[in-house]
Enzyme design. Structure first.
Site, short mmCIF file in Angstrom:
data_model
loop_
_atom_site.label_atom_id
_atom_site.label_comp_id
_atom_site.label_asym_id
_atom_site.label_seq_id
_atom_site.Cartn_x
_atom_site.Cartn_y
_atom_site.Cartn_z
N GLU A 44 26.15 35.42 76.04
CA GLU A 44 25.64 35.96 74.78
C GLU A 44 25.90 34.98 73.64
O GLU A 44 26.97 34.39 73.57
CB GLU A 44 26.38 37.28 74.52
CG GLU A 44 25.88 38.03 73.33
CD GLU A 44 24.39 38.22 73.38
OE1 GLU A 44 23.91 38.96 74.24
OE2 GLU A 44 23.69 37.61 72.54
N LEU A 64 24.97 35.92 70.25
CA LEU A 64 24.81 36.59 68.96
C LEU A 64 26.08 36.50 68.12
O LEU A 64 27.18 36.37 68.64
CB LEU A 64 24.42 38.06 69.15
CG LEU A 64 25.37 39.01 69.87
CD1 LEU A 64 26.45 39.55 68.95
CD2 LEU A 64 24.59 40.16 70.46
N ARG A 65 25.89 36.54 66.79
CA ARG A 65 27.02 36.55 65.87
C ARG A 65 27.19 37.95 65.32
O ARG A 65 26.20 38.62 65.03
CB ARG A 65 26.76 35.61 64.67
CG ARG A 65 26.75 34.16 64.98
CD ARG A 65 26.10 33.38 63.85
NE ARG A 65 24.75 33.86 63.60
CZ ARG A 65 24.04 33.59 62.50
NH1 ARG A 65 24.58 32.89 61.52
NH2 ARG A 65 22.81 34.04 62.35
N GLU A 66 28.44 38.38 65.15
CA GLU A 66 28.68 39.66 64.50
C GLU A 66 28.10 39.58 63.09
O GLU A 66 28.14 38.53 62.46
CB GLU A 66 30.17 39.96 64.43
CG GLU A 66 30.76 40.21 65.80
CD GLU A 66 32.24 40.54 65.76
OE1 GLU A 66 32.76 40.89 64.69
OE2 GLU A 66 32.87 40.44 66.82
N GLY A 68 37.89 32.85 62.34
CA GLY A 68 38.64 33.97 62.90
C GLY A 68 37.71 34.73 63.82
O GLY A 68 36.76 34.15 64.36
N CYS A 121 35.90 35.69 68.86
CA CYS A 121 35.28 34.73 69.79
C CYS A 121 35.88 33.33 69.71
O CYS A 121 36.47 32.85 70.68
CB CYS A 121 33.79 34.67 69.54
SG CYS A 121 33.04 36.29 69.62
N LYS A 153 39.68 32.99 70.63
CA LYS A 153 39.91 33.31 72.04
C LYS A 153 39.25 32.26 72.96
O LYS A 153 39.86 31.81 73.93
CB LYS A 153 39.33 34.70 72.30
CG LYS A 153 39.22 35.13 73.73
CD LYS A 153 38.74 36.56 73.82
CE LYS A 153 37.25 36.74 73.58
NZ LYS A 153 36.36 36.22 74.62
N LYS A 170 34.86 37.92 58.39
CA LYS A 170 33.71 37.30 57.73
C LYS A 170 32.86 38.42 57.14
O LYS A 170 33.08 39.58 57.46
CB LYS A 170 32.91 36.43 58.71
CG LYS A 170 32.28 37.21 59.84
CD LYS A 170 31.33 36.33 60.62
CE LYS A 170 30.50 37.17 61.58
NZ LYS A 170 29.45 36.44 62.23
#
Ligand code: UGA
Length: 423
Positions: free
Chosen positions: A151, A153-155, A257, A260, A263, A321
């Protein structure tokens, strides 16, 4: 096609919502009953712009449903997605407990040939392991093909990113399985890259770590710019105009931060150590990112000659963010903990995060309005660049403070003509 998705976190929920939006019948499975009860009513457990509308439309159209029963979820599924979490273990390695559990659950219910798609970010070789776990635990003899589909996608941009992604990576060891997964996504009109499973797994880590390195690099350039009188935003613009470099992910400030980059860089560093291959650039990016938060706090402490005891400090932004309520690895946590431990009177505000368990042990006051937060403050720290903070009337806000200095942790206020108190 009939699709089941295991895990209703960011990735699982958005994937389910988008697949239903493009016409598939999707059922999402999660062990968390509270979450599933909410989702059945169309209430999203996460703050994600645009997601609520997609959920609502597809639940109403009977293309999207939710359950806590594996039996119900797998009953008609032709393809099962695994989108469970892979949290970071003590040593930096990804914890695969939930992945292994998902594989066993599938094995216990499988009664026909099946394609399993792994969306979770997993260390190289995990897809092989998942296939083996399903095969050895299966109650009958059926063909199971595991396909890696990382995946990107960005939050905060999840829906947009899924519809307008740059690429869809499909890693499979079997052509038929790869092309079946491609057919699920053809309506999205995004270029496909087909490769083997291990390469697909590596593409995800290598991409995230590259972006993390890019951020840490511009942050170190930023620190140097501050010393030598250069403007990091202009430097980033000038660098970014070179299409080989690009302007994206060159915003200097407090560093990365979220759930993703921290980690995944640790997991890649661990993979390097495990295989005795030096990826020192990743180690350096991790170190630089940790230092960036400390440098910021040190600037604030220096401003008060090392003593913030009893000083009111306003912190604008809690989420890691803008456009998310995610607090994982948020710079705000470190900053608030240090200042509060040093005796500062910390007041915080975030447009979405109204309280957080992560600060339960820390004395902080949650303000209701921006005005209340900055009232009589001696320093204002811009920690998350929410639009409403950047666009606020800073002259008016400053007038409410005790002649506060603004610490712009995101480098978004420097061009603000009215502000003379930004550092
Ligand atoms: C990131 C990747 O961008 C996605 O492609 C990937 O799918 C996702 O991780 C994942 O692995 O699931 P995300 O963590 O949601 O997405 O957020 P980003 O928008 O990428 O931002 C990550 C961090 O970098 C944030 O803390 C942000 O403030 C910081 N950042 C970003 C900067 O400090 N400077 C920049 O120029 C850009």
């Amino acid at each position: 096609m009939n699709v089941a998705i295991i895990g209703t976190g960011y990735v699982g929920l958005v994937t389910g919502a988008v697949l239903s939006e493009i016409g598939h019948n999707v059922i999402c499975l999660d062990i968390n009953e509270e979450k599933i009860t909410k989702l059945k009513k169309g209430e999203s457990p996460i703050y994600e712009p645009g997601l609520d509308e997609v959920l609502e439309r597809n639940i109403a159209g009977n293309r999207l449903s939710f359950t806590t029963s594996a039996e119900e979820a797998f009953e008609n599924a032709e393809v099962i997605f695994i989108a469970v979490g892979t949290p970071q273990g003590e040593d930096g390695a990804a914890n695969l407990t939930y992945i292994q559990q998902a594989a066993k659950d599938i094995a216990m219910h499988i009664n026909r040939n099946l394609i399993v798609v792994v969306k979770s970010t997993v260390p190289v070789g995990t897809n092989d392991l998942i296939e083996e776990t399903i095969r050895t635990n299966a109650i009958g003899s059926f063909q199971v093909d595991v396909v890696s589909n990382p995946e990107f996608l960005r939050e905060g941009h999840a829906i947009n990113d899924t519809f307008l992604g740059d690429r869809i990576v499909i890693g499979s060891e079997n052509e038929h399985a790869g092309s079946t997964v491609e057919s699920l996504f053809t309506k999205l009109n995004i270029p496909f890259l087909h490769t083997n499973r291990r390469s697909a797994e590596m593409i995800k880590y290598a991409s995230n770590a590259f972006l993390a390195i890019k951020i840490s690099y511009i942050n170190q350039i930023y620190n140097l710019c501050e010393k030598v009188g250069a403007d990091v935003n202009d430097v980033a613009d000038g660098m970014g105009m070179d299409h080989r470099i690009g302007r994206a992910f060159l915003n200097a400030g407090l560093g990365y931060g979220g759930s993703c980059f921290p980690k995944d860089t640790e997991a890649l560093a661990y993979l390097g150590r495990e295989n005795e291959i030096s990826i020192s650039l990743v180690d350096a990016a991790i170190q630089a990112n940790k230092e960036q938060r400390i440098l910021f706090v040190n600037r604030v402490l220096e401003h008060f000659n090392g003593n913030v005891e009893g000083k009111k400090i306003a912190v604008l932004g809690l989420a890691f963010k803008p456009n998310t309520d995610d607090m994982r690895e948020a710079p705000s946590l470190d900053i608030i903990r240090i200042l509060s431990a040093d005796g500062a009177e910390v007041h915080v505000i975030d447009p979405v995060v109204k309280e957080t368990k992560l600060l339960a042990e820390v004395a902080v006051t949650h303000s209701k309005t921006l005005e209340e937060c900055v009232q009589s403050a001696e320093a204002v720290l811009l920690v998350t660049e929410w639009e409403e903070f950047v666009r606020a009337d800073w002259e008016e806000l400053l007038a409410l403070t005790k002649n506060a200095t603004i610490f712009d942790g995101r480098n978004v206020l420097h061009n603000h003509k009215l502000i003379s108190q930004v550092v």
